[in-house]
Each structure stands twice: as C-alpha cells, then as structure tokens.
Design a protein around this motif. Structure first.
Motif, PDB file in Angstrom:
ATOM      1  N   TYR A  64       0.846  -1.195   0.000  1.00 57.19           N
ATOM      2  CA  TYR A  64       0.000   0.000   0.000  1.00 57.19           C
ATOM      3  C   TYR A  64       0.883   1.248   0.000  1.00 57.19           C
ATOM      4  N   PRO A  65       0.391   2.367  -0.550  1.00 53.29           N
ATOM      5  CA  PRO A  65       1.178   3.606  -0.567  1.00 53.29           C
ATOM      6  C   PRO A  65       1.448   4.129   0.842  1.00 53.29           C
ATOM      7  N   ASP A  66       2.546   4.897   0.998  1.00 54.80           N
ATOM      8  CA  ASP A  66       2.852   5.546   2.275  1.00 54.80           C
ATOM      9  C   ASP A  66       1.666   6.385   2.736  1.00 54.80           C
ATOM     10  N   GLY A  67       1.430   6.367   4.031  1.00 55.38           N
ATOM     11  CA  GLY A  67       0.377   7.222   4.592  1.00 55.38           C
ATOM     12  C   GLY A  67      -0.995   6.598   4.606  1.00 55.38           C
ATOM     13  N   GLU A  68      -1.219   5.537   3.843  1.00 54.57           N
ATOM     14  CA  GLU A  68      -2.537   4.879   3.832  1.00 54.57           C
ATOM     15  C   GLU A  68      -2.654   4.006   5.074  1.00 54.57           C
ATOM     16  N   LEU A  69      -3.713   4.198   5.861  1.00 50.08           N
ATOM     17  CA  LEU A  69      -3.838   3.482   7.127  1.00 50.08           C
ATOM     18  C   LEU A  69      -4.865   2.353   7.086  1.00 50.08           C
ATOM     19  N   THR A  70      -5.715   2.346   6.063  1.00 49.23           N
ATOM     20  CA  THR A  70      -6.691   1.268   5.910  1.00 49.23           C
ATOM     21  C   THR A  70      -7.143   1.232   4.459  1.00 49.23           C
ATOM     22  N   ASP A  71      -7.629   0.067   4.016  1.00 48.23           N
ATOM     23  CA  ASP A  71      -8.164  -0.013   2.655  1.00 48.23           C
ATOM     24  C   ASP A  71      -9.693  -0.075   2.673  1.00 48.23           C
ATOM     25  N   GLU A  72     -10.274   0.190   3.854  1.00 48.20           N
ATOM     26  CA  GLU A  72     -11.730   0.188   3.956  1.00 48.20           C
ATOM     27  C   GLU A  72     -12.319   1.428   3.294  1.00 48.20           C
ATOM     28  N   PRO A  73     -13.447   1.306   2.582  1.00 49.35           N
ATOM     29  CA  PRO A  73     -14.116   2.491   2.035  1.00 49.35           C
ATOM     30  C   PRO A  73     -14.529   3.436   3.172  1.00 49.35           C
ATOM     31  N   GLU A  74     -14.509   4.721   2.891  1.00 44.51           N
ATOM     32  CA  GLU A  74     -14.880   5.707   3.914  1.00 44.51           C
ATOM     33  C   GLU A  74     -16.284   5.461   4.446  1.00 44.51           C
ATOM     34  N   THR A  75     -17.196   5.048   3.567  1.00 42.45           N
ATOM     35  CA  THR A  75     -18.578   4.833   4.017  1.00 42.45           C
ATOM     36  C   THR A  75     -18.664   3.714   5.054  1.00 42.45           C
ATOM     37  N   THR A  76     -17.828   2.672   4.896  1.00 38.35           N
ATOM     38  CA  THR A  76     -17.810   1.578   5.877  1.00 38.35           C
ATOM     39  C   THR A  76     -17.312   2.078   7.223  1.00 38.35           C
ATOM     40  N   LEU A  77     -16.219   2.854   7.199  1.00 47.68           N
ATOM     41  CA  LEU A  77     -15.668   3.380   8.443  1.00 47.68           C
ATOM     42  C   LEU A  77     -16.648   4.331   9.129  1.00 47.68           C
ATOM     43  N   ILE A  78     -17.327   5.157   8.340  1.00 46.04           N
ATOM     44  CA  ILE A  78     -18.300   6.103   8.910  1.00 46.04           C
ATOM     45  C   ILE A  78     -19.458   5.343   9.560  1.00 46.04           C
ATOM     46  N   ALA A  79     -19.963   4.313   8.867  1.00 49.88           N
ATOM     47  CA  ALA A  79     -21.047   3.498   9.431  1.00 49.88           C
ATOM     48  C   ALA A  79     -20.608   2.862  10.747  1.00 49.88           C
ATOM     49  N   GLU A  80     -19.360   2.397  10.803  1.00 46.44           N
ATOM     50  CA  GLU A  80     -18.848   1.776  12.020  1.00 46.44           C
ATOM     51  C   GLU A  80     -18.719   2.791  13.156  1.00 46.44           C
ATOM     52  N   LEU A  81     -18.292   4.012  12.831  1.00 47.71           N
ATOM     53  CA  LEU A  81     -18.163   5.051  13.861  1.00 47.71           C
ATOM     54  C   LEU A  81     -19.527   5.431  14.435  1.00 47.71           C
ATOM     55  N   ILE A  82     -20.543   5.446  13.590  1.00 49.69           N
ATOM     56  CA  ILE A  82     -21.904   5.725  14.065  1.00 49.69           C
ATOM     57  C   ILE A  82     -22.382   4.585  14.962  1.00 49.69           C
ATOM     58  N   ARG A  83     -22.103   3.354  14.540  1.00 50.49           N
ATOM     59  CA  ARG A  83     -22.531   2.194  15.352  1.00 50.49           C
ATOM     60  C   ARG A  83     -21.819   2.191  16.701  1.00 50.49           C
TER      61      ARG A  83
END
Length: 301
Positions: free
Chosen positions: A182-201
């Motif tokens: 993965y490129p430098d600086g990338e911390l996850t390959d999850e789509p932003e929408t998945t991460l946002i849904a998880e943060l709401i949950r």
C-alpha cells in the motif's frame, strides 16, 4: 543485500473471544482509529484492514470479529469470516485478556488454531496487562502456554503501549520478504462509508442495554459535498434495529439519545474526513434482520 536492507510485507490477524482487546490493539499498532472499540462484546463485524508502516516492513493487520458459538445467521457468517481470514494471513495473534482466566472459549479457539498452526505461525498475546498485577500477567502467560504450542508468547497493553513495539517486531519477523503493498500514509483499505457506518454504530453502542448491540446495524445512504459550501459534507445514515421497542431506546426521550449519538459520531467522522460534516441520522426497524438472508445482504453481510 544485508539483513538490515530486507523489507518484509504481509498480513496478520488477531483472534480471540469477543472483547479480548483485538480492535484496541489494532488501532494502537496502526497509530490511528481504524477499528471501532466498545465494552460490548462482538462489536467488530467486518474484517477491517489496518496498515502499519515501518522502514523495514509493511504489516497489514486484519481485525476480525470475536469467535463465538453463534445463535443467528449473522453469527455464523461472522465466524465464517474469521476462519476465512485465518487461511489467508501470514501470522495469527491469539489474544487472551490478562484479567480473565483462560476458559472454555479460549480452549475452543485454540483447538481450531491448531489446524492452522501446521502452516501458519501463531503468537500467544496476553492483552490488557494494565488491568492486573505483574504476578497475574506471569500466571496468565503460563496458563496460556498450556493451551497450545505458540511460535512466541508476549504480554501487551494497548492502553499504555506496553510492549506494543515488541509485538510489532514479532509479527514482522513472520512476514515474507516483499515490497510495500500500500502507498505511504494509507492506514486502511476500507471504504470511507464503511468506516463512517462503524463510527456511528460505535457511538450508538455506548450506554445501551446488553441485548441491544447485536441488533444494531448502520448504513450510509449518501455522502455528498454541500453545493454552496466547499468545507461541508452531508452524510445521510440509517441505524437499523430489529424491533419497535429497540427504536425507542436508540432515539431516547424526545430524541435526546439519538442527538447524543450524532454528536459523538460527528466528532470522529470529521477527524476521519478532515472536513466539517452535517450528519443526518434516522432509525428504522428491519424485523429480525440477523436471521434474514435477504436483509443481511442488504446490510452488507
């Protein structure tokens, strides 16, 4: 090429009973919040990949759901996800918390891991060492050693970073030589929408009754920049529950609880996106969705 020039890259996963500290440990190693954490068991529902960048290696950690005896179709699918992940990684970390005795659940997981250990190294990890005296940590290491043969054993605390760097070294030692994945600086390959849904949950899980967490699911329906502003993103999301009574709990009296969920989630989402957001949250009932294959597919499982 000298040994110091060798670059390693590959995949690791943490396994263990629900609430063994896997997600907190993943976030600590990555150095950023990529997996949600909660005191409620069985919080993780996706195999979230967190990326650890080091000069000598790139370690991709797959944070998996806690392995458990399933009572629903969702539970069976989460367990299948764990087994599937085991077969794909280069090293497995078996997490057992220092403040709970090694029990039947741990021994069940160990029996499953013995099949994997023939071809994939398994590290024994005693987590949450900050919660107990050193003597108890030592005893837990001895007890864990009796469960199966490990490639290595290590006590850690994600909360105070105790031996997290040692664990990182042990995991990296088991990776094959290879370039960055993965490129430098990338911390996850999850789509932003998945991460946002998880943060709401995650925000919705705090402070609710024990039977509710398993009934909560979140989808992000739409995420669009506000037309007249370049510093604001509109996020429209739905929290799904299984029964009308659960909907009342999530919304709270006069909508107070849902507003608190929105406030907490918004703070983390803004940190993730680096932008102000307007969060539009709704709660809907999807009757018995954990047992319904059609609804599970709709909700991403």
């Amino acid at each position: 090429m000298t040994s110091s020039d060798v670059h390693r890259s590959g995949f690791a996963c943490f396994v263990g009973r629900p609430n063994a500290g896997k997600s907190t440990l993943t976030n600590r190693l990555v150095g950023s919040k990529v997996a949600i954490t909660s005191s409620k068991p069985q919080t993780t529902r996706h195999a979230i990949r967190g990326i650890v960048h080091r000069p000598d290696a790139q370690l991709i950690i797959v944070d998996t759901p806690g392995l458990h005896r399933p009572r629903t179709l969702l539970g069976r699918r989460l367990n299948d996800l764990v087994y599937e992940t085991w077969s794909e990684v280069d090293v497995v970390g078996f997490c057992v918390p220092a403040d709970q005795k090694v029990g039947p659940g741990d021994k069940f997981i160990a029996e499953q891991l013995k099949k994997v250990a023939r071809r994939t190294p398994v590290l024994g990890i005693v987590t949450k060492t900050d919660l107990v005296p050193k003597e108890q940590v030592a005893q837990q290491l001895l007890d864990l050693q009796q469960v199966m043969d490990f490639a290595d054993l290590v006590p850690v605390s994600a909360v105070d970073s105790f031996q997290v760097d040692v664990l990182s070294d042990l995991l990296v030692q088991q990776l094959p030589e290879g370039p960055q994945l993965y490129p430098d600086g990338e911390l996850t390959d999850e789509p932003e929408t998945t991460l946002i849904a998880e943060l709401i949950r995650e925000a919705a899980l705090e402070g609710v009754r024990d039977e509710l967490p398993h009934s909560l699911a979140v989808t992000v329906e739409e995420m669009i920049p506000r037309e007249d502003r370049d510093d604001l993103i509109d996020v429209h999301a739905v929290v799904y529950v299984e029964r009308q009574s659960q909907k009342s709990i999530v919304i709270g009296k006069g909508g107070e609880r849902l507003r608190a969920v929105g406030t907490q989630a918004r703070k983390h989402i803004q940190a993730l996106l680096g932008s102000k957001i307007y969060l539009d949250l709704h709660v809907k009932v999807a009757k018995d969705w954990q047992r319904d294959p059609r609804q599970l597919r709709k909700l991403g499982f």
